[in-house]
Motif scaffolding. Structure first.
Motif, PDB file in Angstrom:
ATOM      1  N   ARG A 187     136.511  55.067  -0.384  1.00  0.00           N
ATOM      2  CA  ARG A 187     136.973  56.437  -0.536  1.00  0.00           C
ATOM      3  C   ARG A 187     137.479  56.659  -1.964  1.00  0.00           C
ATOM      4  O   ARG A 187     138.310  55.898  -2.465  1.00  0.00           O
ATOM      5  CB  ARG A 187     138.080  56.749   0.467  1.00  0.00           C
ATOM      6  N   LYS A 232     139.432  57.944  -5.251  1.00  0.00           N
ATOM      7  CA  LYS A 232     140.772  58.371  -5.626  1.00  0.00           C
ATOM      8  C   LYS A 232     140.646  59.567  -6.555  1.00  0.00           C
ATOM      9  O   LYS A 232     139.855  59.548  -7.492  1.00  0.00           O
ATOM     10  CB  LYS A 232     141.531  57.236  -6.323  1.00  0.00           C
ATOM     11  N   GLU A 288     148.103  65.946  -1.202  1.00  0.00           N
ATOM     12  CA  GLU A 288     146.947  65.230  -0.666  1.00  0.00           C
ATOM     13  C   GLU A 288     146.518  65.802   0.688  1.00  0.00           C
ATOM     14  O   GLU A 288     147.351  66.210   1.495  1.00  0.00           O
ATOM     15  CB  GLU A 288     147.275  63.746  -0.498  1.00  0.00           C
ATOM     16  N   GLY A 333     142.742  62.294   3.407  1.00  0.00           N
ATOM     17  CA  GLY A 333     142.554  61.566   2.160  1.00  0.00           C
ATOM     18  C   GLY A 333     141.304  61.926   1.392  1.00  0.00           C
ATOM     19  O   GLY A 333     140.962  61.253   0.413  1.00  0.00           O
ATOM     20  N   SER A 377     142.582  66.713  -2.697  1.00  0.00           N
ATOM     21  CA  SER A 377     143.937  67.158  -2.977  1.00  0.00           C
ATOM     22  C   SER A 377     143.914  68.547  -3.581  1.00  0.00           C
ATOM     23  O   SER A 377     142.872  69.056  -3.995  1.00  0.00           O
ATOM     24  CB  SER A 377     144.644  66.182  -3.927  1.00  0.00           C
ATOM     25  N   ASN A 419     135.818  55.501  -7.642  1.00  0.00           N
ATOM     26  CA  ASN A 419     135.973  54.315  -6.800  1.00  0.00           C
ATOM     27  C   ASN A 419     135.354  53.136  -7.545  1.00  0.00           C
ATOM     28  O   ASN A 419     135.034  53.241  -8.733  1.00  0.00           O
ATOM     29  CB  ASN A 419     135.359  54.521  -5.411  1.00  0.00           C
TER      30      ASN A 419
END
Length: 260
Positions: free
Chosen positions: A68, A70, A89, A93, A96, A118
Protein backbone atom coordinates in the motif's frame (compact mmCIF):
# COMPACT_ATOMS: atom_id res chain seq x y z
CA UNK A 1 46.26 -43.58 -2.75
CA UNK A 2 43.61 -42.34 -5.15
CA UNK A 3 41.10 -45.14 -4.46
CA UNK A 4 39.92 -43.95 -0.97
CA UNK A 5 39.06 -40.54 -2.37
CA UNK A 6 36.53 -41.90 -4.89
CA UNK A 7 33.83 -42.88 -2.36
CA UNK A 8 34.09 -39.42 -0.83
CA UNK A 9 33.40 -37.78 -4.20
CA UNK A 10 30.42 -40.07 -4.83
CA UNK A 11 28.92 -39.21 -1.42
CA UNK A 12 29.16 -35.45 -2.10
CA UNK A 13 27.16 -35.58 -5.33
CA UNK A 14 23.79 -36.58 -3.75
CA UNK A 15 24.22 -33.81 -1.18
CA UNK A 16 24.65 -31.23 -3.96
CA UNK A 17 21.61 -32.59 -5.79
CA UNK A 18 19.53 -32.37 -2.61
CA UNK A 19 20.47 -28.73 -2.16
CA UNK A 20 19.47 -27.66 -5.66
CA UNK A 21 15.65 -28.06 -5.33
CA UNK A 22 15.37 -25.83 -2.22
CA UNK A 23 17.45 -23.14 -3.93
CA UNK A 24 15.24 -23.25 -6.99
CA UNK A 25 12.17 -23.11 -4.76
CA UNK A 26 13.42 -20.00 -2.98
CA UNK A 27 14.26 -18.32 -6.29
CA UNK A 28 10.81 -19.11 -7.63
CA UNK A 29 9.17 -17.76 -4.48
CA UNK A 30 11.14 -14.51 -4.73
CA UNK A 31 10.18 -14.12 -8.38
CA UNK A 32 6.52 -14.72 -7.49
CA UNK A 33 6.61 -12.10 -4.74
CA UNK A 34 8.23 -9.62 -7.10
CA UNK A 35 5.51 -10.24 -9.69
CA UNK A 36 2.76 -9.75 -7.05
CA UNK A 37 3.98 -6.27 -6.11
CA UNK A 38 2.59 -3.35 -8.07
CA UNK A 39 3.65 0.30 -8.25
CA UNK A 40 1.33 3.05 -6.98
CA UNK A 41 -1.60 4.13 -9.14
CA UNK A 42 -3.81 7.12 -8.41
CA UNK A 43 -7.49 6.54 -7.70
CA UNK A 44 -8.14 10.24 -7.12
CA UNK A 45 -5.96 13.27 -7.63
CA UNK A 46 -6.36 16.77 -6.16
CA UNK A 47 -8.02 19.49 -8.22
CA UNK A 48 -7.01 23.14 -8.52
CA UNK A 49 -8.94 25.34 -6.12
CA UNK A 50 -9.66 29.03 -5.61
CA UNK A 51 -10.47 29.95 -2.02
CA UNK A 52 -11.32 33.06 -0.03
CA UNK A 53 -9.02 34.51 2.60
CA UNK A 54 -10.11 33.20 5.99
CA UNK A 55 -11.88 30.23 4.37
CA UNK A 56 -10.87 26.60 3.96
CA UNK A 57 -9.44 24.40 1.20
CA UNK A 58 -9.45 20.60 1.12
CA UNK A 59 -7.37 18.59 -1.36
CA UNK A 60 -8.08 14.87 -1.78
CA UNK A 61 -5.60 12.22 -2.93
CA UNK A 62 -6.04 8.44 -3.12
CA UNK A 63 -3.77 5.72 -4.50
CA UNK A 64 -3.58 1.95 -4.74
CA UNK A 65 -0.66 -0.46 -5.03
CA UNK A 66 1.10 -3.40 -3.39
CA UNK A 67 2.53 -2.70 -0.87
CA UNK A 68 0.00 0.00 0.00
CA UNK A 69 1.47 3.35 -1.01
CA UNK A 70 2.37 6.02 1.51
CA UNK A 71 1.02 9.46 0.65
CA UNK A 72 2.93 12.63 1.47
CA UNK A 73 1.87 16.23 0.79
CA UNK A 74 4.45 18.77 -0.34
CA UNK A 75 4.34 22.52 -0.80
CA UNK A 76 6.90 23.95 -3.20
CA UNK A 77 8.78 20.66 -3.04
CA UNK A 78 8.91 20.42 0.77
CA UNK A 79 6.69 18.42 3.12
CA UNK A 80 3.89 20.57 4.49
CA UNK A 81 4.47 21.70 8.07
CA UNK A 82 2.21 24.33 9.54
CA UNK A 83 -0.39 24.56 12.29
CA UNK A 84 -2.96 25.60 9.71
CA UNK A 85 -2.16 22.56 7.55
CA UNK A 86 -3.72 19.26 8.58
CA UNK A 87 -3.44 15.87 6.87
CA UNK A 88 -6.37 13.54 7.60
CA UNK A 89 -5.89 9.88 6.67
CA UNK A 90 -8.69 7.78 5.16
CA UNK A 91 -9.96 5.02 7.43
CA UNK A 92 -8.86 2.33 4.94
CA UNK A 93 -5.44 3.91 4.46
CA UNK A 94 -5.98 4.45 0.73
CA UNK A 95 -5.40 8.19 0.81
CA UNK A 96 -5.60 11.43 2.72
CA UNK A 97 -7.00 14.95 2.70
CA UNK A 98 -4.85 18.05 2.97
CA UNK A 99 -6.94 20.65 4.80
CA UNK A 100 -5.82 24.26 5.04
CA UNK A 101 -7.68 26.62 7.40
CA UNK A 102 -7.83 29.55 7.64
CA UNK A 103 -6.53 30.47 4.21
CA UNK A 104 -4.00 33.27 3.99
CA UNK A 105 -3.00 35.31 0.97
CA UNK A 106 -0.47 35.34 -0.53
CA UNK A 107 1.43 32.89 1.71
CA UNK A 108 -0.84 29.90 0.92
CA UNK A 109 -0.87 30.46 -2.84
CA UNK A 110 1.40 27.76 -4.22
CA UNK A 111 1.72 24.49 -6.09
CA UNK A 112 0.92 21.55 -3.81
CA UNK A 113 1.96 18.01 -4.59
CA UNK A 114 0.59 14.61 -3.58
CA UNK A 115 3.33 11.95 -3.64
CA UNK A 116 2.39 8.25 -3.43
CA UNK A 117 5.25 5.77 -3.02
CA UNK A 118 5.97 2.16 -2.09
CA UNK A 119 8.92 -0.21 -2.51
CA UNK A 120 8.10 -0.64 -6.21
CA UNK A 121 7.78 2.95 -7.36
CA UNK A 122 6.65 6.54 -6.81
CA UNK A 123 4.16 8.84 -8.53
CA UNK A 124 3.07 12.42 -7.92
CA UNK A 125 0.23 14.77 -8.82
CA UNK A 126 0.32 18.55 -8.56
CA UNK A 127 -2.43 21.08 -7.90
CA UNK A 128 -2.60 24.85 -7.53
CA UNK A 129 -4.23 26.86 -4.76
CA UNK A 130 -5.29 30.46 -5.39
CA UNK A 131 -6.48 32.60 -2.47
CA UNK A 132 -8.50 35.79 -3.06
CA UNK A 133 -9.52 38.61 -0.79
CA UNK A 134 -13.19 39.47 -0.47
CA UNK A 135 -12.78 42.51 -2.73
CA UNK A 136 -11.15 40.32 -5.41
CA UNK A 137 -14.00 37.84 -5.84
CA UNK A 138 -15.21 37.74 -9.45
CA UNK A 139 -18.93 37.92 -10.35
CA UNK A 140 -20.63 34.55 -9.98
CA UNK A 141 -18.17 33.26 -7.36
CA UNK A 142 -19.89 30.43 -5.38
CA UNK A 143 -21.52 31.26 -2.06
CA UNK A 144 -23.24 29.07 0.53
CA UNK A 145 -26.83 30.33 0.83
CA UNK A 146 -27.90 27.77 3.42
CA UNK A 147 -25.55 25.50 5.34
CA UNK A 148 -26.29 22.28 7.26
CA UNK A 149 -27.43 22.57 10.86
CA UNK A 150 -26.36 20.48 13.86
CA UNK A 151 -28.59 17.44 14.27
CA UNK A 152 -29.60 15.26 17.22
CA UNK A 153 -31.70 12.33 16.04
CA UNK A 154 -32.96 9.13 17.60
CA UNK A 155 -31.42 5.84 16.54
CA UNK A 156 -33.10 4.23 13.49
CA UNK A 157 -34.52 7.63 12.51
CA UNK A 158 -33.56 9.49 9.35
CA UNK A 159 -31.46 12.63 9.53
CA UNK A 160 -31.66 15.11 6.68
CA UNK A 161 -29.11 17.87 6.16
CA UNK A 162 -29.60 20.55 3.56
CA UNK A 163 -27.09 22.74 1.79
CA UNK A 164 -27.74 25.34 -0.89
CA UNK A 165 -25.18 27.25 -2.95
CA UNK A 166 -25.45 29.79 -5.72
CA UNK A 167 -23.05 31.00 -8.37
CA UNK A 168 -22.48 31.21 -12.10
CA UNK A 169 -22.03 28.55 -13.35
CA UNK A 170 -24.07 26.57 -10.82
CA UNK A 171 -21.70 25.24 -8.14
CA UNK A 172 -21.18 21.59 -7.35
CA UNK A 173 -21.61 20.71 -3.66
CA UNK A 174 -19.35 18.23 -1.88
CA UNK A 175 -19.98 16.77 1.57
CA UNK A 176 -17.36 16.07 4.22
CA UNK A 177 -17.67 14.24 7.55
CA UNK A 178 -14.87 14.72 10.07
CA UNK A 179 -12.96 16.48 7.26
CA UNK A 180 -13.12 13.40 5.01
CA UNK A 181 -15.29 13.18 1.87
CA UNK A 182 -18.59 11.38 2.38
CA UNK A 183 -18.79 8.17 0.35
CA UNK A 184 -22.36 7.84 -0.93
CA UNK A 185 -21.70 4.74 -3.06
CA UNK A 186 -20.20 2.29 -0.56
CA UNK A 187 -22.34 2.44 2.59
CA UNK A 188 -25.06 -0.17 1.99
CA UNK A 189 -27.47 2.55 0.92
CA UNK A 190 -27.41 4.17 4.36
CA UNK A 191 -26.20 7.55 3.09
CA UNK A 192 -27.75 9.15 0.03
CA UNK A 193 -27.00 12.43 -1.66
CA UNK A 194 -29.96 13.92 -3.51
CA UNK A 195 -29.70 16.76 -5.97
CA UNK A 196 -32.32 19.38 -6.75
CA UNK A 197 -34.49 16.91 -8.67
CA UNK A 198 -35.13 15.19 -5.30
CA UNK A 199 -35.33 18.42 -3.32
CA UNK A 200 -39.04 17.89 -2.53
CA UNK A 201 -38.30 14.49 -1.04
CA UNK A 202 -35.63 15.96 1.21
CA UNK A 203 -38.05 18.47 2.64
CA UNK A 204 -40.88 15.93 2.89
CA UNK A 205 -38.70 13.83 5.18
CA UNK A 206 -38.49 16.85 7.48
CA UNK A 207 -42.28 17.34 7.32
CA UNK A 208 -41.84 20.76 5.79
CA UNK A 209 -45.02 22.56 4.79
CA UNK A 210 -45.76 23.20 1.07
CA UNK A 211 -45.59 27.02 1.42
CA UNK A 212 -42.03 26.75 2.70
CA UNK A 213 -41.13 24.45 -0.18
CA UNK A 214 -42.53 27.02 -2.60
CA UNK A 215 -40.40 29.73 -1.00
CA UNK A 216 -37.25 27.62 -1.35
CA UNK A 217 -38.08 26.92 -4.98
CA UNK A 218 -38.01 30.62 -5.69
CA UNK A 219 -34.79 31.34 -3.83
CA UNK A 220 -32.53 28.33 -4.40
CA UNK A 221 -31.21 27.06 -7.70
CA UNK A 222 -29.07 24.15 -6.56
CA UNK A 223 -29.69 21.90 -3.57
CA UNK A 224 -27.93 18.86 -2.18
CA UNK A 225 -28.71 16.86 0.93
CA UNK A 226 -27.43 13.87 2.83
CA UNK A 227 -29.73 11.25 4.33
CA UNK A 228 -28.36 9.10 7.15
CA UNK A 229 -30.49 6.26 8.45
CA UNK A 230 -30.15 3.52 11.07
CA UNK A 231 -27.58 5.39 13.09
CA UNK A 232 -27.22 7.80 15.97
CA UNK A 233 -26.07 11.17 14.74
CA UNK A 234 -25.23 13.74 17.39
CA UNK A 235 -24.01 17.11 16.22
CA UNK A 236 -22.70 15.64 12.97
CA UNK A 237 -19.87 17.94 11.80
CA UNK A 238 -20.43 18.30 8.07
CA UNK A 239 -18.50 20.92 6.13
CA UNK A 240 -19.50 22.17 2.70
CA UNK A 241 -17.03 23.16 0.03
CA UNK A 242 -18.44 25.00 -2.95
CA UNK A 243 -16.18 25.13 -6.00
CA UNK A 244 -16.72 26.52 -9.52
CA UNK A 245 -17.66 23.71 -11.90
CA UNK A 246 -19.98 23.00 -14.82
CA UNK A 247 -23.67 22.85 -13.81
CA UNK A 248 -24.68 19.51 -12.30
CA UNK A 249 -28.03 20.46 -10.80
CA UNK A 250 -31.33 20.51 -12.62
CA UNK A 251 -34.30 22.71 -11.82
CA UNK A 252 -36.32 22.05 -8.69
CA UNK A 253 -39.52 20.16 -9.53
CA UNK A 254 -42.79 22.08 -9.48
CA UNK A 255 -44.76 22.14 -6.25
CA UNK A 256 -47.30 19.72 -7.70
CA UNK A 257 -44.60 17.09 -7.95
CA UNK A 258 -43.67 17.30 -4.27
CA UNK A 259 -45.23 14.77 -1.93
CA UNK A 260 -47.51 16.38 0.62
Amino acid sequence: MLVPSCPTMHRARPTLLLLLPPLLLVQGLLLHLADAQTPPKFLRTPNDQTGVQGGVASFICQATGDPRPKIVWNKKGKKVSNQRFEVIEFDDGSGSVLRIQPLRTPRDEAIYECVASNTVGEISASTRLTVLREDQLPPGFPTIDMGPQLKVVERTRTATMLCAASGNPDPDISWFKDFLPVNTSNNNGRIKQLRSESFGKCLALKHTSPPLISMFQQQLKCMACILLTDSLVVGLPLQTHSLPSPPQCSNVPPLSAVAT
